[in-house]
Design a protein around this motif. Structure first.
Motif, mmCIF file in Angstrom:
data_model
loop_
_atom_site.group_PDB
_atom_site.id
_atom_site.type_symbol
_atom_site.label_atom_id
_atom_site.label_comp_id
_atom_site.label_asym_id
_atom_site.label_seq_id
_atom_site.Cartn_x
_atom_site.Cartn_y
_atom_site.Cartn_z
ATOM 1 N N ARG A 47 0.809 -1.216 0.000
ATOM 2 C CA ARG A 47 0.000 0.000 0.000
ATOM 3 C C ARG A 47 0.846 1.271 0.000
ATOM 4 N NH1 ARG A 47 -5.517 1.549 2.606
ATOM 5 N NH2 ARG A 47 -5.080 3.742 2.829
ATOM 6 N N GLU A 48 0.637 2.081 -1.021
ATOM 7 C CA GLU A 48 1.196 3.434 -1.121
ATOM 8 C C GLU A 48 2.697 3.510 -0.855
ATOM 9 O OE1 GLU A 48 -1.375 5.669 1.506
ATOM 10 O OE2 GLU A 48 -2.991 5.662 0.034
ATOM 11 N N THR A 49 3.447 2.706 -1.555
ATOM 12 C CA THR A 49 4.896 2.676 -1.341
ATOM 13 C C THR A 49 5.552 4.017 -1.625
ATOM 14 O OG1 THR A 49 5.396 1.943 -3.595
ATOM 15 C CG2 THR A 49 4.989 0.234 -1.959
ATOM 16 N N GLU A 50 4.973 4.777 -2.540
ATOM 17 C CA GLU A 50 5.600 6.036 -2.941
ATOM 18 C C GLU A 50 5.537 7.118 -1.874
ATOM 19 O OE1 GLU A 50 1.388 6.308 -4.746
ATOM 20 O OE2 GLU A 50 2.731 4.793 -3.941
ATOM 21 N N TYR A 51 4.679 6.949 -0.875
ATOM 22 C CA TYR A 51 4.518 7.984 0.148
ATOM 23 C C TYR A 51 5.381 7.773 1.388
ATOM 24 C CZ TYR A 51 0.545 9.341 -2.687
ATOM 25 O OH TYR A 51 -0.248 9.733 -3.730
ATOM 26 N N LEU A 52 5.955 6.621 1.524
ATOM 27 C CA LEU A 52 6.744 6.336 2.726
ATOM 28 C C LEU A 52 8.196 6.773 2.556
ATOM 29 C CD1 LEU A 52 5.504 2.755 3.655
ATOM 30 C CD2 LEU A 52 4.930 4.899 4.770
ATOM 31 N N PRO A 53 8.819 7.212 3.627
ATOM 32 C CA PRO A 53 10.260 7.487 3.572
ATOM 33 C C PRO A 53 11.014 6.194 3.245
ATOM 34 C CG PRO A 53 9.296 8.284 5.636
ATOM 35 C CD PRO A 53 8.248 7.485 4.943
ATOM 36 N N ARG A 54 12.138 6.327 2.598
ATOM 37 C CA ARG A 54 12.905 5.161 2.128
ATOM 38 C C ARG A 54 13.155 4.140 3.238
ATOM 39 N NH1 ARG A 54 15.738 2.908 -1.774
ATOM 40 N NH2 ARG A 54 17.690 1.861 -1.341
ATOM 41 N N ASP A 55 13.530 4.586 4.439
ATOM 42 C CA ASP A 55 13.841 3.640 5.514
ATOM 43 C C ASP A 55 12.626 2.799 5.909
ATOM 44 O OD1 ASP A 55 12.751 6.026 6.639
ATOM 45 O OD2 ASP A 55 13.553 5.496 8.601
ATOM 46 N N GLN A 56 11.430 3.327 5.755
ATOM 47 C CA GLN A 56 10.223 2.545 6.036
ATOM 48 C C GLN A 56 9.820 1.695 4.833
ATOM 49 O OE1 GLN A 56 6.981 4.938 7.538
ATOM 50 N NE2 GLN A 56 8.362 6.080 8.878
ATOM 51 N N SER A 106 -0.267 -0.779 -4.647
ATOM 52 C CA SER A 106 -1.722 -0.783 -4.764
ATOM 53 C C SER A 106 -2.246 0.326 -5.661
ATOM 54 C CB SER A 106 -2.355 -0.668 -3.371
ATOM 55 O OG SER A 106 -2.007 0.561 -2.767
ATOM 56 N N CYS A 107 -1.504 1.394 -5.825
ATOM 57 C CA CYS A 107 -1.999 2.495 -6.655
ATOM 58 C C CYS A 107 -2.083 2.107 -8.134
ATOM 59 C CB CYS A 107 -1.165 3.761 -6.463
ATOM 60 S SG CYS A 107 0.469 3.712 -7.185
ATOM 61 N N HIS A 108 -1.400 1.047 -8.518
ATOM 62 C CA HIS A 108 -1.447 0.578 -9.904
ATOM 63 C C HIS A 108 -2.514 -0.491 -10.125
ATOM 64 C CE1 HIS A 108 2.080 2.717 -11.343
ATOM 65 N NE2 HIS A 108 2.620 2.465 -10.165
ATOM 66 N N PHE A 109 -2.763 -1.319 -9.127
ATOM 67 C CA PHE A 109 -3.611 -2.497 -9.330
ATOM 68 C C PHE A 109 -4.782 -2.597 -8.364
ATOM 69 C CE2 PHE A 109 0.844 -3.788 -10.314
ATOM 70 C CZ PHE A 109 0.705 -3.884 -11.693
ATOM 71 N N GLY A 110 -4.807 -1.798 -7.337
ATOM 72 C CA GLY A 110 -5.779 -1.974 -6.275
ATOM 73 C C GLY A 110 -5.185 -2.856 -5.192
ATOM 74 N N ALA A 111 -6.012 -3.334 -4.289
ATOM 75 C CA ALA A 111 -5.526 -4.120 -3.149
ATOM 76 C C ALA A 111 -5.016 -5.498 -3.565
ATOM 77 C CB ALA A 111 -6.634 -4.269 -2.103
#
Length: 143
Positions: A47-56, A106-111
């Motif tokens: 879920r939403e990998t692009e919004y997390l800081p790299r370390d997370q 998930s932003c590309h395919f949904g859950a």
């Protein structure tokens, strides 16, 4: 048949624990083949990998993801895949964030996403140059 511990065998034979050396293309191809072996298998996306800081982001993992399919394979584990986290996949498959994000987010395919869909995107991502650009554009119009 007699059984020996590795230490015992070392005394009487040369014991080698070699790991298979797979090229980047071979690693990506193996992952795509695993996904294609059950193309209708429903996988969980991250879920939403692009919004997390790299370390997370590099610590992200979820059971049943496309990455966990790769990690379940003994050949890829023997070749050096250390876990089923986003960071493990990023380094082992030699992908950049944009490429891996396009395969598991998930932003590309949904859950959920079918394994065959991820395999097609994976194969397109692994092609370089103009052929790769055209392959990725083709995927924009198919699902």
């Amino acid at each position: 048949m007699e059984q020996y511990a590795v230490d015992q065998l070392k005394a009487i034979a040369k014991v080698s624990r070699t790991t298979p050396q797979l090229s980047r293309a071979e690693r990506l191809n193996r992952w795509a083949e695993l996904l294609e072996s059950d193309p209708a298998r429903s996988l969980v996306t991250l879920r939403e990998t692009e919004y997390l800081p790299r370390d997370q982001r590099i610590k992200m993992r979820i059971t049943g993801s496309p990455i966990s399919v790769a990690y379940a394979d003994p050949v890829l584990r023997a070749a050096g895949l250390e876990g089923d986290t986003y960071g493990d996949a990023l380094s082992f498959f030699d992908l950049n964030d944009r490429q891996l994000h396009g395969l598991v987010c998930s932003c590309h395919f949904g859950a959920r996403v079918d394994a065959g869909v991820v395999a097609r995107h994976l194969r397109a991502a692994s092609i370089s140059g103009m052929k790769g650009i055209l392959a990725r554009m083709r995927l924009m119009f198919t699902r």
